[in-house]
Design an enzyme around this catalytic site. Structure first.
Site, PDB file in Angstrom:
ATOM      1  CB  SER A  77      -0.967   0.007   1.186  1.00  0.00           C
ATOM      2  OG  SER A  77      -1.956  -0.967   0.978  1.00  0.00           O
ATOM      3  CB  THR A 120      -4.563  -4.825   6.191  1.00  0.00           C
ATOM      4  OG1 THR A 120      -4.630  -6.084   5.528  1.00  0.00           O
ATOM      5  CG2 THR A 120      -3.231  -4.676   6.906  1.00  0.00           C
ATOM      6  CE  LYS A 168      -8.971  -5.779   5.488  1.00  0.00           C
ATOM      7  NZ  LYS A 168      -9.091  -6.197   4.102  1.00  0.00           N
ATOM      8  N   GLY A 206     -11.510 -15.134   7.324  1.00  0.00           N
ATOM      9  CA  GLY A 206     -10.855 -13.977   7.924  1.00  0.00           C
ATOM     10  C   GLY A 206     -11.535 -12.668   7.556  1.00  0.00           C
ATOM     11  CG  ASN A 217     -11.733 -20.734   8.388  1.00  0.00           C
ATOM     12  OD1 ASN A 217     -10.816 -20.367   7.670  1.00  0.00           O
ATOM     13  ND2 ASN A 217     -11.755 -20.475   9.689  1.00  0.00           N
ATOM     14  CB  THR A 223     -10.969 -22.069  13.062  1.00  0.00           C
ATOM     15  OG1 THR A 223      -9.546 -22.130  13.065  1.00  0.00           O
ATOM     16  CG2 THR A 223     -11.489 -21.995  14.478  1.00  0.00           C
ATOM     17  CE  LYS A 236     -10.758 -17.392  13.174  1.00  0.00           C
ATOM     18  NZ  LYS A 236      -9.563 -17.076  12.409  1.00  0.00           N
ATOM     19  CE1 TYR A 252      -1.981  -7.521  -1.987  1.00  0.00           C
ATOM     20  CE2 TYR A 252       0.230  -7.121  -2.813  1.00  0.00           C
ATOM     21  CZ  TYR A 252      -0.773  -6.856  -1.907  1.00  0.00           C
ATOM     22  OH  TYR A 252      -0.570  -5.930  -0.910  1.00  0.00           O
ATOM     23  N   GLY A 289      -4.610 -11.712  -6.578  1.00  0.00           N
ATOM     24  CA  GLY A 289      -5.353 -10.619  -5.948  1.00  0.00           C
ATOM     25  C   GLY A 289      -4.834  -9.216  -6.257  1.00  0.00           C
TER      26      GLY A 289
HETATM   27  P1  ATR Z   1      -7.997 -13.237  10.763  1.00  0.00           P
HETATM   28  O1  ATR Z   1      -8.681 -14.579  10.647  1.00  0.00           O
HETATM   29  O2  ATR Z   1      -7.216 -13.095  12.027  1.00  0.00           O
HETATM   30  O3  ATR Z   1      -8.845 -12.077  10.387  1.00  0.00           O
HETATM   31  P2  ATR Z   1      -6.911 -13.375   8.176  1.00  0.00           P
HETATM   32  O4  ATR Z   1      -5.497 -13.265   7.683  1.00  0.00           O
HETATM   33  O5  ATR Z   1      -7.923 -12.469   7.625  1.00  0.00           O
HETATM   34  O6  ATR Z   1      -6.804 -13.266   9.717  1.00  0.00           O
HETATM   35  O7  ATR Z   1      -7.402 -14.830   7.947  1.00  0.00           O
HETATM   36  C1  ATR Z   1      -6.547 -15.852   7.848  1.00  0.00           C
HETATM   37  C2  ATR Z   1      -7.312 -17.002   7.218  1.00  0.00           C
HETATM   38  O8  ATR Z   1      -6.366 -17.962   6.752  1.00  0.00           O
HETATM   39  C3  ATR Z   1      -8.210 -17.716   8.200  1.00  0.00           C
HETATM   40  O9  ATR Z   1      -9.329 -18.200   7.501  1.00  0.00           O
HETATM   41  C4  ATR Z   1      -7.297 -18.839   8.678  1.00  0.00           C
HETATM   42  O10 ATR Z   1      -7.954 -19.968   9.162  1.00  0.00           O
HETATM   43  P3  ATR Z   1      -8.311 -20.087  10.739  1.00  0.00           P
HETATM   44  O11 ATR Z   1      -9.549 -19.290  10.926  1.00  0.00           O
HETATM   45  O12 ATR Z   1      -8.502 -21.529  10.969  1.00  0.00           O
HETATM   46  O13 ATR Z   1      -7.132 -19.515  11.474  1.00  0.00           O
HETATM   47  C5  ATR Z   1      -6.610 -19.201   7.403  1.00  0.00           C
HETATM   48  N1  ATR Z   1      -5.362 -19.910   7.630  1.00  0.00           N
HETATM   49  C6  ATR Z   1      -4.188 -19.381   8.041  1.00  0.00           C
HETATM   50  N2  ATR Z   1      -3.237 -20.352   8.134  1.00  0.00           N
HETATM   51  C7  ATR Z   1      -3.834 -21.516   7.761  1.00  0.00           C
HETATM   52  C8  ATR Z   1      -3.397 -22.884   7.634  1.00  0.00           C
HETATM   53  N3  ATR Z   1      -2.132 -23.237   7.907  1.00  0.00           N
HETATM   54  N4  ATR Z   1      -4.300 -23.803   7.227  1.00  0.00           N
HETATM   55  C9  ATR Z   1      -5.570 -23.464   6.945  1.00  0.00           C
HETATM   56  N5  ATR Z   1      -6.046 -22.185   7.040  1.00  0.00           N
HETATM   57  C10 ATR Z   1      -5.198 -21.243   7.449  1.00  0.00           C
END
Ligand code: ATR
Length: 276
Positions: free
Chosen positions: A18, A63, A67, A132, A154, A156, A159, A220, A241
């Site tokens: 950015s 970011t 957000k 996320g 996802n 997790t 979420k 990206y 992206g």
């Molecule tokens: P946030 O969830 O804190 O807003 P984000 O960067 O916007 O952060 O989101 C990261 C995304 O990548 C999430 O969907 C995360 O999954 P979790 O909710 O399970 O954490 C996903 N992510 C990051 N590392 C991952 C991995 N090793 N395997 C699968 N998903 C992953």
């Protein structure tokens, strides 16, 4: 004249391009301003918003992962920010109110969705991976464009359940079942951080995809994630992206400066040279 100050808050921020985008435009349009990385902890957000309130800062982008967490400190949410409860652009309005906006929706529409065949869109089944900060904007933009069906998965589960509460029309697929469900999908959108520079990639192979699948990676940097490389070899259409990133930046810039900045060849070169 006093230099205006802009920046981006998030953590981590090292991958963010950015500053390159906005500082290039400030220079091009002869606006005395500077845009910097403001890496902060959650507890520091309130302090940054105060700086907007007292005009030490003229505007910020937000970011991951903040957000949503900025919202309690704002006076007003506008348009897409109100609809998605996700804010990526903040400034002070003429009445002295700190206003949150969302330019990710515009970025997704103009940097990705508008490149797809409109007729096909209403027959398309879309699979969003991740839950996320950017995902509410992705869902909102897709549903505005009238896609047939949205699935989401996802790592997790909790979420995606939370997201479904706000968007009950989406359907959840368990992370373990991605591989067997993938054959249904016309469009896959990677909104996870998998594939991002220095991060790991998908364990899944995405083996049984439709031959005319479109794969969109919100990442990206690098320009081609491992998954994009893999799918391209199989003849699948892929996008990264970068255009979404540039479009969201253009809209933020125009909200702050009342001027639509141009993506010219020099800027394209500058950005591309930073990606590998
Ligand atoms: P946030 O969830 O804190 O807003 P984000 O960067 O916007 O952060 O989101 C990261 C995304 O990548 C999430 O969907 C995360 O999954 P979790 O909710 O399970 O954490 C996903 N992510 C990051 N590392 C991952 C991995 N090793 N395997 C699968 N998903 C992953």
């Amino acid at each position: 004249m006093i230099e205006k100050k802009f920046g981006i808050i998030g953590k981590p921020l090292s991958h963010s391009l950015s500053p390159i985008l906005h500082n290039y435009w400030f220079n091009k349009y002869k606006i005395l301003a500077n845009y910097s990385l403001i890496e902060v902890e959650l507890s520091e957000i309130e302090g940054v918003i105060k700086k907007i309130r007292n005009s030490e800062l003229q505007g910020i982008n937000v970011t991951v992962p903040y957000k949503q967490s900025v919202i309690p400190f704002l006076d007003l949410l506008l348009d897409d920010a109100k609809a998605t409860l996700s804010v990526n652009t903040i400034s002070l309005n003429e009445e002295g109110k700190v206003v949150g906006n969302n330019t990710d929706v515009y970025g997704i529409e103009n940097g990705f969705i508008n490149k797809l065949n409109k007729q096909n869109l209403s027959n398309s089944t879309v699979f969003i991976l991740g839950a996320g900060g950017v995902v509410p904007s992705v869902i909102f933009a897709l549903s505005n464009k009238g896609v047939k069906k949205i699935f989401i998965s996802n790592r997790t589960y909790k979420k995606v359940e939370d997201i479904k509460k706000r968007y009950p029309f989406i359907e959840i697929i368990k992370w373990e079942n991605i591989e067997e469900e993938i054959e249904k999908m016309d469009i896959i959108i990677n909104a996870t951080s998998l594939g991002l520079k220095n991060e790991s990639s998908f364990k899944q192979e995405f083996k049984n995809t439709k031959p005319n699948l479109v794969y969109y990676d919100i990442v990206y940097n690098p320009e081609e994630t491992t998954m994009i490389k893999k799918l391209k070899k199989r003849g699948i259409k892929t996008f990264n992206g970068l255009e979404m990133f540039i479009c969201q930046g253009q809209k933020s810039f125009s909200l702050w400066n009342k001027l639509n900045p141009e993506l010219d060849e020099e800027l394209k070169k500058k950005i591309t040279s930073k990606l590998k």
